[in-house]
Structure formats: structure tokens, C-alpha cells
Design a protein around this motif. Structure first.
Motif, short mmCIF file in Angstrom:
data_model
loop_
_atom_site.label_atom_id
_atom_site.label_comp_id
_atom_site.label_asym_id
_atom_site.label_seq_id
_atom_site.Cartn_x
_atom_site.Cartn_y
_atom_site.Cartn_z
N ARG A 189 -33.77 39.65 81.82
CA ARG A 189 -34.73 38.65 82.28
C ARG A 189 -35.66 38.28 81.14
O ARG A 189 -35.87 39.07 80.24
N ALA A 234 -49.47 47.10 91.19
CA ALA A 234 -49.00 46.00 90.33
C ALA A 234 -47.73 46.50 89.66
O ALA A 234 -47.52 47.71 89.51
N ARG A 235 -46.89 45.56 89.25
CA ARG A 235 -45.58 45.93 88.71
C ARG A 235 -45.71 46.93 87.55
O ARG A 235 -45.01 47.94 87.49
N PHE A 236 -46.65 46.63 86.65
CA PHE A 236 -46.85 47.51 85.51
C PHE A 236 -47.23 48.92 85.96
O PHE A 236 -46.80 49.91 85.40
N ARG A 261 -30.34 47.68 87.34
CA ARG A 261 -31.68 47.69 86.74
C ARG A 261 -32.62 47.99 87.88
O ARG A 261 -32.64 47.28 88.86
N LEU A 317 -49.51 39.41 83.34
CA LEU A 317 -48.69 38.77 84.38
C LEU A 317 -48.96 39.39 85.74
O LEU A 317 -49.05 38.69 86.75
N ASP A 318 -49.08 40.73 85.75
CA ASP A 318 -49.35 41.42 87.01
C ASP A 318 -50.66 40.96 87.64
O ASP A 318 -50.81 40.96 88.86
N ARG A 362 -41.88 54.92 76.92
CA ARG A 362 -42.79 53.83 76.58
C ARG A 362 -44.20 54.09 77.08
O ARG A 362 -45.17 53.80 76.40
N TRP A 363 -44.33 54.58 78.31
CA TRP A 363 -45.66 54.84 78.85
C TRP A 363 -45.90 56.33 78.91
O TRP A 363 -45.66 56.97 79.94
N GLU A 399 -57.21 50.98 81.61
CA GLU A 399 -55.98 50.96 82.40
C GLU A 399 -55.12 52.14 81.97
O GLU A 399 -54.93 52.39 80.77
N VAL A 409 -47.23 42.19 80.16
CA VAL A 409 -46.80 42.58 81.51
C VAL A 409 -48.02 42.78 82.40
O VAL A 409 -48.05 42.34 83.56
N ARG A 410 -49.05 43.40 81.84
CA ARG A 410 -50.25 43.66 82.64
C ARG A 410 -50.97 42.35 82.97
O ARG A 410 -51.49 42.19 84.09
N LEU A 456 -41.28 41.53 76.95
CA LEU A 456 -42.73 41.41 76.83
C LEU A 456 -43.36 42.75 76.49
O LEU A 456 -42.86 43.81 76.88
N GLY A 457 -44.48 42.69 75.77
CA GLY A 457 -45.23 43.91 75.49
C GLY A 457 -45.99 44.36 76.73
O GLY A 457 -46.07 43.64 77.73
N ASP A 458 -46.57 45.57 76.65
CA ASP A 458 -47.33 46.11 77.78
C ASP A 458 -48.44 45.17 78.21
O ASP A 458 -48.64 44.93 79.41
N SER A 487 -38.75 38.27 81.01
CA SER A 487 -39.90 39.16 80.90
C SER A 487 -39.55 40.53 80.32
O SER A 487 -40.43 41.35 80.09
N ASP A 488 -38.23 40.78 80.07
CA ASP A 488 -37.82 42.11 79.63
C ASP A 488 -38.40 42.52 78.29
O ASP A 488 -38.59 43.68 78.01
#
Lengths: 376, 376
Positions: A313, B218-220, B244, A326-327, B101-102, B18, A323-324, A318-320, A315-316
Motif C-alpha cells: 500500500r 489509533a492505527r499507529f 498482511r 495520518l492517524d 521498529r517500535w 507518544e 503514520v502518526r 511512511l515513517g513513524d 502508506s507502507d
């Protein structure tokens, strides 16, 4: 030595010892089939060969067997023939050392069907499994066979109920070549309900056995036959198998012969998948989820299996922070940058820089009242 | 430094950045939570910490958050508390090096429920999977959870629809302890339909989050939360997962953290099992077919899984000749020894010696007209 003499000698030897006659095979290897036959008839053999041949002393059916085979459109293929599958069968020669209980190559193969054995087996996959298969297993076997045939492989199996016949039928449905290896004579339809199926297999592929015409199936012969299925194909796929089963026997043969072995997973609460899961847990078999995974494991045949992943996708990557951000956006309620920054925890200047980038990617929209997120 | 001061400082810090605030975490590690909070308030921080905290500068909600938590029966557990699960969370400290990553441990955990976190997590398994699970997946998740709880383990999951809730419910049905790790505040029921489920989990187990009360999902945050599920449990089982999915994300977290990861196989034509099969094919996960296989993989918890094989039959240890002799017998028609020898290919004297042995094992019967085989 004429071809006829060799055929007669091997037909005689295949009748006089129960397959696999390992000591007899070694004698034939050493002195040739014609001399070996003469020595068996004259009783001039090592004790191992005598053990294998004494019970059927004086049984002289070579000409009758060849005649009976001809009647049903079958022939005897011997190692001296160009179409003998020497390469696949090589693995059986020293297989006893690898823990295979019934090793030893066949002295010959009775073949009903016009294909050249050597040729069709060059690209071949054995698909085996439980007779008491589930609809799931039969569907998978038929689909795998269908797809593998379309990828140019011949399907080898044992003509039994369940997985075996589903595999044969899948191959036939795709107009492909399939080989049935029997634990009885090629003139016998076993099981009887598969008379038509065996007929169809022989028309386009081959029905094969190391047992002389007229030989009835027996439990021991199924185990001996299973080693032949594993040896003839380049790799074996077990579709469904109970915890103890003939299919697992074929599987351990394939593993002992050093050939690729795959097992199809299934529901963990299905007893018919238990044998497959045991093979996977122990690391004996690899996971087969599609014909592509089979081709990949067997390697020599084909290309790599595609990774079976969904497409990426936008959005795959994107950096953290993106993503945040967008959320923190809503698809309906416009939001202002400072609220977006607070909710996402991303510094205000980063938010200001990111939003136009995300807009260029089509992931945000700006309006008079603030920023909107992508529609979900 | 009083416990109250520490709680207030950590509550402030958990709100101002965050999660996971990796730079902030390092600062807290170095100077302690109270000094770190003072330095964030005074703006006296390295640039990494400034990036993580500037968006929520001046947000002072520590006391309000602690009060709100108390209202819903929750407390803030901090690393300074005896019940802090230090050992499970240790793996998150250096996890960034392992490709996670996180990474970064939480600064504290909001906990709704009376259990001691440290204690219940000592024997714990995460069961995760697709929200759009199939009935098969939900059944397996519930059964695994039920059985694992009976073996003394706590079940960790994410309270989502599908596999997660099936796992929680299975654990509750067995009267066991289960932990829901949320991607929102512990005062928020997400999804709303799980309000009662979360209530029941909190009554006997715990609802846990690193997000302050009132934080919306949120997604993140789900991705960040997933690392926590993987870290808190001793091992993770993925029951169903699309190619996925969040479940695969938790799975890669578990793998990156060096914890045992298992995947449940399923029908190969089920898209919900595709993620599990990918994990099995790549060797990232081990095969989970039962709670026993899970316990075996996680090791520290329990005993070895039983081999899942059917019991041995008396005929299993017979030699080749004996098997062939048995094959040549009929359960109804008596046969004479020379016919048995000829059919089986076993020498006459061996047949004569074997038949009484087989009779002692109850596998043959002798009569006036010859020998009979075992009833099938």
C-alpha cells in the motif's frame, strides 16, 4: 545376448523372488540377468539368493507373464532399455544405508501405457495421502495436480481411494500425464472401482508395477510399492495422512531417499492432517501451500514461488511520524495543525512539513477549515 | 523521592510523549523520572527528547490521569514497583538492534485488575490473530487458551474481535487469568462491543495499557501495542492471520525479541491461514497443533508434548518375512504351509518356524485344514 533373452530372464527372476529381492538384485548386477536366471535354475547361488528364491523354486512363468502383459497392452521395461529410469532409481541402490527398510531397485517394471518412462519422470511430482481423505484433502490434491501438470510435471501416485485418485483425476482433468504405481499386477484393477480410472491413466500416461501380471495386492506389497513411488518422482507431497498411515510410509521413504518431501497443512482438529503436521513439526517435510511452493522445493522443475503477499500500500513506506499524523486525521472532520500535532505527539513544524507531502501522495486533503484524512 | 512523586512524574511523562518515546526513556533511565520530568518542563533536554515532547508542551494532566484511573479501578504500575514485570520487558531495551521498529520499554503501565503483573506473566502465552477470523480459528484460539490456562498459564491478547476475544473467552471459561493489552486508555472499551468482556477480564486478570486514560485507539498505537503483547508473554501463538495483518506484526515482534513464536496451520485455501503458513514456510514460526506443542516450544512452562502417535500394534515389530507370511493368510480359508511359502516368497522352513510364533502372538490360528490369518 538378445533383448528377448534378457526380457525372459528378468521376467523369470521377477516371478521367482518377492520384490525387492536385494540379494538376487546384487547377483543380477554382478553376472547379468541371463546368467543369474541360469544359476537360480541350477541352484548355484549364494545363500541369500537361495532364501529369496527357494519358496518359488521351479516356477517358470516368464513366457506366460509376457503374453498376459501383451494381452492388456503392457510391456516389460528392463534396465537394459533406453527408457529405463536409471537416474530416479539410482537412489534405491544404497538406500538401505539411509534407513529405508525396503530398499533395492526393481529388476524390471511392467508398464501399461505408451509414454517413455524416463522422459515423463524427468519432471514429476508424487502426490500421496490418506484413502479416508476429507473433501478438503481431495480438493487440494486435485488442484495441486492440475496446477503442477500445467507447469509441465507428471503426477505419480498409487491409484488408491482418496488423495491418490484425486491427484490422478486432477492431472487427467488438466490433460496431463499421470503415472499409477501399483502393488499388484498391471492387469489387475485394484481397487475394482478404479477400473475406468486406471484405463484412462494408461491411455495417456502409464500404469506401472514391479509385480508380475496376476499378482494380487497385499499389505506388504503396498509398503514395498511406496518406496517406488518416492523413488520415481523428483519430490513427494503428502496431502493428508493419519498419524500412522501408508502415506507417512511413502513420506519416510522420500525422506530416506534424500528427495524433497512436502506436507500440506490443514485444520489442526482434523485427524487426517495429523500425519502432515507431525512431518512438519519434526522438520521432515516442508510446508506445501500451493503448487508454486512445491515447484520451488523441487527446484529442478521450476521457478521460485511468489511470496504470496498482498500488494504494497502507498502508506507502507511512511515513517513513524507520518503514520502518526495520518492517524490523527479524520476523513470527515477537518482538523487544524496544532491539534494534529498534540494528538499525534509529532512536533508542530514536522506536522506542517508532512501534511503537504501526504497530500501529494493522495493521503490527505486540505480545506478552509483544516486537514482531512483519507477515506477509509 | 516518594512513591507519589515518582508516580506523578511518570504519569506526566507518559502523557507528554507518544509511546514509545525512546529518547525520553533513555533520559529517564539516566536521571530518574522526577528529574527527567523537571528537565522536560524546563526545556533542558537533548534534541531527541525535545522532538518527542514539544508537541504536547505544557500538557499537565498527571493528577487528572491518576484520578481518572482510580475512578475505573485502575492504577499506574511503574518500574520502581515490586510488581513491575522487569524480566519480560528487558527484551525491549535493546530490541531496536534486532530489527524491531517500535522498541523501547514502556515508562509505566496503567493496570485495571487486581493481579500482580510480575507474577501472572511468569507463566504466560500470547494468543493473537486476525479480527476477521473464521469459525475454525476462533474455535482453535478458544481451545488453546482453555487448555493452556488449565496447564497454569495466563493468556495475553489484545481484546480485538476474532482470535483475540476467542482467546480471552477461552481463558475465562476455564476460570483462568487473562491479560488484555490495549492500544487506548484502560478506561476506554474498544471495541465498544467488548465492554462486558473487558470488565470480566479486569475482574480476574488485568486490562493493561501504556496509554494515559482517555487516549483513543489509533492505527499507529496498535503497532506499538503489539510489541508490548509480544514482550509481556513468554511466547506467542498466531492462530489465523492474513498475508498482511496486525497479527503478523505481533509475530515479527516476537521473533525480533527472540521469544518463541508458533503458528497454527489451517486449510491452505483459507486466506486467514495464509499469514500463518508464510510464517511456517519461512521458518519464523514453529508448528502449533495443540496446547501441548505450545508448552513444549515455550519450554520454561511445561512438559514435553506427547508424540501424538497412535498406539503401537502387535504387528509393528514383525520382520519382513513374518509380514509377508501374514499377508498370505486368509481369515476365512485355511491355507497349507507350501502355498503360504509360494505366495509370500518366504522359504518353507522359515514359514514353518514363523507360523507357531505368530500363533503365540494371537495373529494366526491353526486348524485341521491349515492356517488362518487374523480377523480384519
Amino acid at each position: 545376448m538378445s533383448a528377448d533373452e534378457i526380457q525372459l530372464a528378468r521376467a523369470f527372476l521377477m516371478r521367482v523372488a518377492e520384490a525387492p529381492g536385494v540379494a538376487l538384485g546384487a547377483l543380477v548386477e554382478r553376472v547379468g540377468p541371463v546368467a543369474a536366471a541360469a544359476r537360480v535354475r541350477g541352484g548355484d547361488v549364494p545363500s541369500g539368493v537361495r532364501d529369496e528364491t527357494s519358496a518359488r523354486e521351479g516356477v517358470e512363468l516368464a513366457e506366460a507373464d509376457l503374453a498376459r502383459a501383451a494381452e492388456v497392452g503392457a510391456r516389460l521395461v528392463v534396465p537394459e532399455d533406453p527408457e529405463w529410469p536409471s537416474w530416479p532409481l539410482l537412489c534405491l541402490a544404497n538406500a538401505r544405508n539411509r534407513g529405508l527398510r525396503w530398499a533395492g531397485p526393481p529388476l524390471g517394471l511392467w508398464v501399461r501405457g505408451a509414454v517413455s518412462l524416463d522422459e515423463v519422470l524427468q519432471r514429476s511430482v508424487a502426490i500421496v495421502g490418506a484413502r479416508a481423505a476429507t473433501p478438503y484433502g481431495e480438493t487440494v490434491a486435485a488442484e495441486f495436480a492440475y496446477d503442477l501438470v500445467q507447469a509441465g510435471a507428471a503426477i505419480v501416485s498409487g491409484a488408491a481411494f482418496g488423495i491418490d485418485s484425486a491427484a490422478h483425476r486432477g492431472a487427467l482433468a488438466a490433460g496431463g500425464t499421470t503415472i499409477a504405481v501399483l502393488a499388484c499386477g498391471v492387469d489387475i484393477s485394484y481397487p475394482t472401482a478404479h477400473t475406468t480410472l486406471l484405463q484412462r491413466i494408461a491411455e495417456t500416461g502409464a500404469v506401472v508395477s514391479e509385480y508380475p501380471p496376476g499378482t494380487s495386492p497385499a499389505r506388504f506389497r503396498f509398503l514395498v510399492r511406496n518406496r517406488l513411488i518416492a523413488a520415481l518422482a523428483q519430490g513427494t507431497v503428502v496431502v493428508e495422512a493419519g498419524a500412522r498411515s501408508g502415506a507417512r510410509n511413502t513420506a519416510s521413504s522420500a525422506a530416506a531417499l534424500g528427495k524433497p518431501l512436502l506436507a500440506v497443512p490443514g485444520p489442526v482438529n482434523s485427524t487426517m492432517s495429523q500425519g502432515c503436521h507431525d512431518l512438519l513439526r519434526s522438520g521432515t517435510a516442508q510446508v506445501a501451500t500451493s503448487s508454486a511452493t512445491v515447484l520451488e522445493a523441487i527446484g529442478a522443475i521450476g521457478e521460485l514461488a511468489s511470496p504470496e503477499n498482498a500488494p504494497e500500500r502507498p502508506s507502507d513506506r511512511l515513517g513513524d511520524a507520518a503514520v502518526r499524523v495520518l492517524d490523527a486525521l479524520s476523513p470527515r472532520e477537518p482538523r487544524l495543525v496544532d491539534a494534529i500535532s498534540r494528538d499525534s505527539g509529532v512536533p508542530l513544524d514536522r506536522v506542517r512539513a508532512l501534511l503537504p507531502e501526504l497530500e501529494l501522495m493522495g493521503l490527505t486533503r486540505s480545506g478552509e477549515e483544516g486537514w482531512l484524512g483519507p477515506k477509509r
